[in-house]
Design a protein around this motif. Structure first.
Motif, PDB file in Angstrom:
ATOM      1  N   TYR B  31       7.018   4.635   2.472  1.00 26.31           N
ATOM      2  CA  TYR B  31       6.275   5.830   2.832  1.00 26.31           C
ATOM      3  C   TYR B  31       6.531   6.220   4.286  1.00 26.31           C
ATOM      4  O   TYR B  31       6.577   5.374   5.177  1.00 26.31           O
ATOM      5  CB  TYR B  31       4.767   5.593   2.666  1.00 26.31           C
ATOM      6  CG  TYR B  31       4.288   5.532   1.240  1.00 26.31           C
ATOM      7  CD1 TYR B  31       4.297   4.325   0.541  1.00 26.31           C
ATOM      8  CD2 TYR B  31       3.826   6.662   0.590  1.00 26.31           C
ATOM      9  CE1 TYR B  31       3.856   4.257  -0.773  1.00 26.31           C
ATOM     10  CE2 TYR B  31       3.374   6.609  -0.715  1.00 26.31           C
ATOM     11  CZ  TYR B  31       3.390   5.409  -1.394  1.00 26.31           C
ATOM     12  OH  TYR B  31       2.957   5.343  -2.686  1.00 26.31           O
ATOM     13  N   PHE B  33       5.270   9.529   7.156  1.00 24.06           N
ATOM     14  CA  PHE B  33       4.270  10.578   7.352  1.00 24.06           C
ATOM     15  C   PHE B  33       4.541  11.334   8.651  1.00 24.06           C
ATOM     16  O   PHE B  33       5.063  10.765   9.608  1.00 24.06           O
ATOM     17  CB  PHE B  33       2.863   9.958   7.470  1.00 24.06           C
ATOM     18  CG  PHE B  33       2.493   9.016   6.357  1.00 24.06           C
ATOM     19  CD1 PHE B  33       2.890   7.679   6.387  1.00 24.06           C
ATOM     20  CD2 PHE B  33       1.736   9.457   5.291  1.00 24.06           C
ATOM     21  CE1 PHE B  33       2.547   6.808   5.373  1.00 24.06           C
ATOM     22  CE2 PHE B  33       1.386   8.584   4.268  1.00 24.06           C
ATOM     23  CZ  PHE B  33       1.791   7.272   4.301  1.00 24.06           C
ATOM     24  N   ARG B  94       4.757   3.364   6.195  1.00 25.68           N
ATOM     25  CA  ARG B  94       3.969   2.330   5.509  1.00 25.68           C
ATOM     26  C   ARG B  94       4.887   1.625   4.522  1.00 25.68           C
ATOM     27  O   ARG B  94       5.706   2.273   3.855  1.00 25.68           O
ATOM     28  CB  ARG B  94       2.778   2.961   4.805  1.00 25.68           C
ATOM     29  CG  ARG B  94       1.907   1.984   4.042  1.00 25.68           C
ATOM     30  CD  ARG B  94       0.567   2.611   3.698  1.00 25.68           C
ATOM     31  NE  ARG B  94       0.643   3.559   2.600  1.00 25.68           N
ATOM     32  CZ  ARG B  94       0.549   3.257   1.316  1.00 25.68           C
ATOM     33  NH1 ARG B  94       0.398   1.996   0.969  1.00 25.68           N
ATOM     34  NH2 ARG B  94       0.598   4.184   0.382  1.00 25.68           N
ATOM     35  N   GLY B  96       4.524   0.254   1.518  1.00 26.27           N
ATOM     36  CA  GLY B  96       4.519   0.687   0.135  1.00 26.27           C
ATOM     37  C   GLY B  96       3.205   0.321  -0.503  1.00 26.27           C
ATOM     38  O   GLY B  96       2.190   0.220   0.176  1.00 26.27           O
ATOM     39  N   GLN B  97       3.195   0.087  -1.797  1.00 28.75           N
ATOM     40  CA  GLN B  97       1.963  -0.201  -2.522  1.00 28.75           C
ATOM     41  C   GLN B  97       1.315  -1.505  -2.072  1.00 28.75           C
ATOM     42  O   GLN B  97       0.116  -1.698  -2.210  1.00 28.75           O
ATOM     43  CB  GLN B  97       2.228  -0.263  -4.034  1.00 28.75           C
ATOM     44  CG  GLN B  97       2.698   1.047  -4.630  1.00 28.75           C
ATOM     45  CD  GLN B  97       1.657   2.146  -4.489  1.00 28.75           C
ATOM     46  OE1 GLN B  97       0.468   1.921  -4.591  1.00 28.75           O
ATOM     47  NE2 GLN B  97       2.112   3.359  -4.233  1.00 28.75           N
ATOM     48  N   ALA B  98       2.093  -2.391  -1.518  1.00 25.41           N
ATOM     49  CA  ALA B  98       1.572  -3.710  -1.147  1.00 25.41           C
ATOM     50  C   ALA B  98       0.796  -3.718   0.159  1.00 25.41           C
ATOM     51  O   ALA B  98       0.151  -4.701   0.492  1.00 25.41           O
ATOM     52  CB  ALA B  98       2.721  -4.709  -1.056  1.00 25.41           C
ATOM     53  N   SER B  99       0.834  -2.628   0.896  1.00 21.53           N
ATOM     54  CA  SER B  99       0.180  -2.618   2.198  1.00 21.53           C
ATOM     55  C   SER B  99      -0.366  -1.244   2.509  1.00 21.53           C
ATOM     56  O   SER B  99       0.272  -0.237   2.207  1.00 21.53           O
ATOM     57  CB  SER B  99       1.161  -3.039   3.292  1.00 21.53           C
ATOM     58  OG  SER B  99       0.591  -2.872   4.584  1.00 21.53           O
ATOM     59  N   ASP B 100      -1.561  -1.210   3.108  1.00 20.00           N
ATOM     60  CA  ASP B 100      -2.155   0.063   3.503  1.00 20.00           C
ATOM     61  C   ASP B 100      -1.860   0.439   4.947  1.00 20.00           C
ATOM     62  O   ASP B 100      -2.100   1.570   5.349  1.00 20.00           O
ATOM     63  CB  ASP B 100      -3.682  -0.019   3.334  1.00 20.00           C
ATOM     64  CG  ASP B 100      -4.084  -0.125   1.884  1.00 20.00           C
ATOM     65  OD1 ASP B 100      -4.653  -1.159   1.506  1.00 20.00           O
ATOM     66  OD2 ASP B 100      -3.797   0.824   1.139  1.00 20.00           O
ATOM     67  N   THR B 101      -1.360  -0.501   5.730  1.00 23.30           N
ATOM     68  CA  THR B 101      -1.209  -0.271   7.159  1.00 23.30           C
ATOM     69  C   THR B 101      -0.134   0.756   7.461  1.00 23.30           C
ATOM     70  O   THR B 101       1.000   0.619   7.003  1.00 23.30           O
ATOM     71  CB  THR B 101      -0.874  -1.576   7.891  1.00 23.30           C
ATOM     72  OG1 THR B 101      -1.875  -2.545   7.606  1.00 23.30           O
ATOM     73  CG2 THR B 101      -0.797  -1.349   9.403  1.00 23.30           C
ATOM     74  N   GLN B 102      -0.495   1.759   8.229  1.00 27.31           N
ATOM     75  CA  GLN B 102       0.479   2.731   8.704  1.00 27.31           C
ATOM     76  C   GLN B 102       0.843   2.384  10.146  1.00 27.31           C
ATOM     77  O   GLN B 102      -0.022   2.114  10.964  1.00 27.31           O
ATOM     78  CB  GLN B 102      -0.078   4.154   8.644  1.00 27.31           C
ATOM     79  CG  GLN B 102      -0.225   4.672   7.221  1.00 27.31           C
ATOM     80  CD  GLN B 102      -0.522   6.157   7.166  1.00 27.31           C
ATOM     81  OE1 GLN B 102      -0.284   6.893   8.126  1.00 27.31           O
ATOM     82  NE2 GLN B 102      -1.027   6.621   6.032  1.00 27.31           N
ATOM     83  N   PHE B 104       2.652   3.713  13.555  1.00 22.22           N
ATOM     84  CA  PHE B 104       2.952   4.985  14.195  1.00 22.22           C
ATOM     85  C   PHE B 104       4.057   4.865  15.242  1.00 22.22           C
ATOM     86  O   PHE B 104       4.176   3.853  15.926  1.00 22.22           O
ATOM     87  CB  PHE B 104       1.691   5.541  14.875  1.00 22.22           C
ATOM     88  CG  PHE B 104       0.717   6.138  13.915  1.00 22.22           C
ATOM     89  CD1 PHE B 104      -0.122   5.332  13.158  1.00 22.22           C
ATOM     90  CD2 PHE B 104       0.642   7.512  13.750  1.00 22.22           C
ATOM     91  CE1 PHE B 104      -1.030   5.888  12.260  1.00 22.22           C
ATOM     92  CE2 PHE B 104      -0.260   8.079  12.861  1.00 22.22           C
ATOM     93  CZ  PHE B 104      -1.097   7.268  12.113  1.00 22.22           C
TER      94      PHE B 104
END
Lengths: 113, 113
Positions: B31, B33, B94, B96-102, B104
């Motif tokens: 991911y 952003f 990020r 992927g599905q295994a982690s929520d941490t973005q 920057f």
């Protein structure tokens, strides 16, 4: 439509004080609530995060308190230090691994020596 | 360990010109952003991408175009810059599905005259 509202906009405390930053959300589908810390001239960095299955999470001097029924969560910084002076953002997303974070407006914290 | 980089760090342009902001990550995160940061608004999502060749609009996409031909790059183009697009732009990634941490990048400060 502001889905995550953060307060206060700015906060000044003395060293050793316990600043508290509050956030309220509207979307009950949100299930991931991180806090990001940003120093001047830098990008935000993840500080601590919580999911709604617990009411409190602590990492070092930083604690998130979560109130699911009130749709509110807050960040507490114990024994605050001048080095904690930064802008803090709360955020929320939905889904087991939500892609889209919705951020609050930010709180500029100043810890005086 | 370069992580996530943005270029240029500072850019001044004129109304009506096309501007491209670059974002590059070395982690092979799925991911990516783009956010803009404005005083009083926190961070607002412009576009995001779940994988190469997959992009989707965020909260404030008007006036912006993105592409993602390679996993590691996610350029943001302002096709005809306006003064209201003066802002600080942050790219994030990020795993992927295994982690929520973005994570920057350092940001690009864009001024449109």
């Amino acid at each position: 439509q502001q889905q995550v509202k953060q307060s206060p906009q700015s906060l000044i405390v003395q060293k050793g004080g316990i600043p508290i930053i509050n956030c309220a959300y509207e979307n009950t589908a949100f299930d991931y609530f991180p806090w990001y810390q940003q120093f001047p001239g830098k990008g935000p960095a993840l500080l601590i995060a919580i999911r709604p299955d617990v009411s409190e999470k602590k990492e070092g001097r930083f604690t998130i308190s979560f109130n699911k029924s009130a749709k509110q969560f807050s960040l507490h910084i114990m024994d605050s230090q001048p080095g904690d002076s930064a802008t803090y953002f709360c955020a929320a997303s939905r889904g087991t691994s939500g892609s889209r974070l919705t951020f609050g407006e930010g709180t500029q914290l100043t810890v005086n020596p | 360990d370069a992580g996530i980089t943005q270029s240029p760090r500072y850019k001044i342009t004129e109304t009506g010109r096309q501007v491209t902001l670059m974002c590059h990550q070395t982690w092979s995160h799925s991911y990516m952003f783009w956010y803009r940061q404005d005083l009083g608004h926190g961070l607002r999502l412009i576009y995001y991408s779940a994988a190469a060749d997959i992009t989707d609009k965020g909260e404030v996409p008007d006036g912006y175009v993105v592409s993602r031909s390679k996993t590691e790059n996610f350029p943001l183009t302002l096709e005809s810059a306006t003064r209201s697009q003066t802002s600080v732009y942050f790219c994030a990634s990020r795993l992927g599905q295994a982690s929520d941490t973005q994570y920057f990048g350092p940001g690009t400060r864009l001024t449109v005259l």
